[in-house]
Design a protein around this motif. Sequence first.
Motif, PDB file in Angstrom:
ATOM      1  N   LYS A 139      -6.748 -25.358   0.146  1.00  0.00           N
ATOM      2  CA  LYS A 139      -5.727 -25.279  -0.901  1.00  0.00           C
ATOM      3  C   LYS A 139      -5.312 -23.838  -1.176  1.00  0.00           C
ATOM      4  CE  LYS A 139      -7.137 -29.536  -3.137  1.00  0.00           C
ATOM      5  NZ  LYS A 139      -7.729 -30.149  -4.310  1.00  0.00           N
ATOM      6  N   ASP A 158      -0.775 -27.244   7.116  1.00  0.00           N
ATOM      7  CA  ASP A 158      -1.620 -28.434   7.025  1.00  0.00           C
ATOM      8  C   ASP A 158      -0.832 -29.727   7.225  1.00  0.00           C
ATOM      9  OD1 ASP A 158      -4.043 -27.141   6.649  1.00  0.00           O
ATOM     10  OD2 ASP A 158      -3.730 -26.959   4.492  1.00  0.00           O
ATOM     11  N   TYR A 160       2.439 -30.201   6.842  1.00  0.00           N
ATOM     12  CA  TYR A 160       3.726 -30.221   6.148  1.00  0.00           C
ATOM     13  C   TYR A 160       4.618 -29.159   6.779  1.00  0.00           C
ATOM     14  CZ  TYR A 160       1.366 -33.173   2.838  1.00  0.00           C
ATOM     15  OH  TYR A 160       0.669 -34.205   2.279  1.00  0.00           O
ATOM     16  N   ARG A 174       0.496 -24.264  -0.414  1.00  0.00           N
ATOM     17  CA  ARG A 174       0.584 -25.675  -0.807  1.00  0.00           C
ATOM     18  C   ARG A 174       0.723 -25.798  -2.311  1.00  0.00           C
ATOM     19  NH1 ARG A 174      -3.907 -29.038   2.334  1.00  0.00           N
ATOM     20  NH2 ARG A 174      -4.605 -29.186   0.215  1.00  0.00           N
ATOM     21  N   ASN A 178       0.786 -31.207  -2.670  1.00  0.00           N
ATOM     22  CA  ASN A 178       0.529 -31.004  -1.234  1.00  0.00           C
ATOM     23  C   ASN A 178       1.776 -30.761  -0.398  1.00  0.00           C
ATOM     24  OD1 ASN A 178      -2.247 -30.994  -1.235  1.00  0.00           O
ATOM     25  ND2 ASN A 178      -2.343 -33.220  -1.228  1.00  0.00           N
ATOM     26  N   LYS A 179       2.816 -30.248  -0.993  1.00  0.00           N
ATOM     27  CA  LYS A 179       3.988 -29.837  -0.230  1.00  0.00           C
ATOM     28  C   LYS A 179       3.957 -28.320  -0.128  1.00  0.00           C
ATOM     29  CE  LYS A 179       6.574 -33.889  -1.300  1.00  0.00           C
ATOM     30  NZ  LYS A 179       7.510 -34.529  -2.126  1.00  0.00           N
TER      31      LYS A 179
END
Length: 186
Positions: A139, A158, A160, A174, A178-179
Amino acid sequence: RRDSLSANYCLNCNVNVENHIEITGRVGALYGGSIHAGQTIESYDIGNKAGVPTQIFLGKAEQILRKVTVLQQRRGEVERELQLLRTAYNNFTKKYEAEVCHTSEMYLKLESAIYTKEHEDAKIVQEISALRAEMEKEKRNRIVIRGSIYQGVSVNLDGYIWRASEMSRVTLKRSKDNKIAIFRNT
């Protein structure tokens, strides 16, 4: 595979490092080719005005998830095997008296197999826990651009994907959903 890379520039390169890439120098430029880093990329410029195709891959989340899935499947197998061994052990102890059990080769093999499988299960749980901790670190992955990022740059963070348009002094990382989020550097 190297742990990290520090260079003045990287032009039309295929780079793959475990953790960090730092492109330093007065006009540190990273463009062309395919760049893979596990945690961070820092550069003055990424891409160029001509739009040379540059692919950036950051993070190890997909690899970690695959490892967790394999370990979870293995743990399921170990738990089924343990259940069979414990059932056989319980049946054996119900069928024979304690003195007979403790001298029986079959009983001793069952005890040993149960101990071994319990140890294997504990090790798998420990590995899954370590991988989940590593996922938390994912993260914090980021790309820091002190100069400009240009059109022609494709970022895969990851899993994206984001295609760059020209912008300056930004950090990519991120977001909570999670975008890929873009933050202005101050």
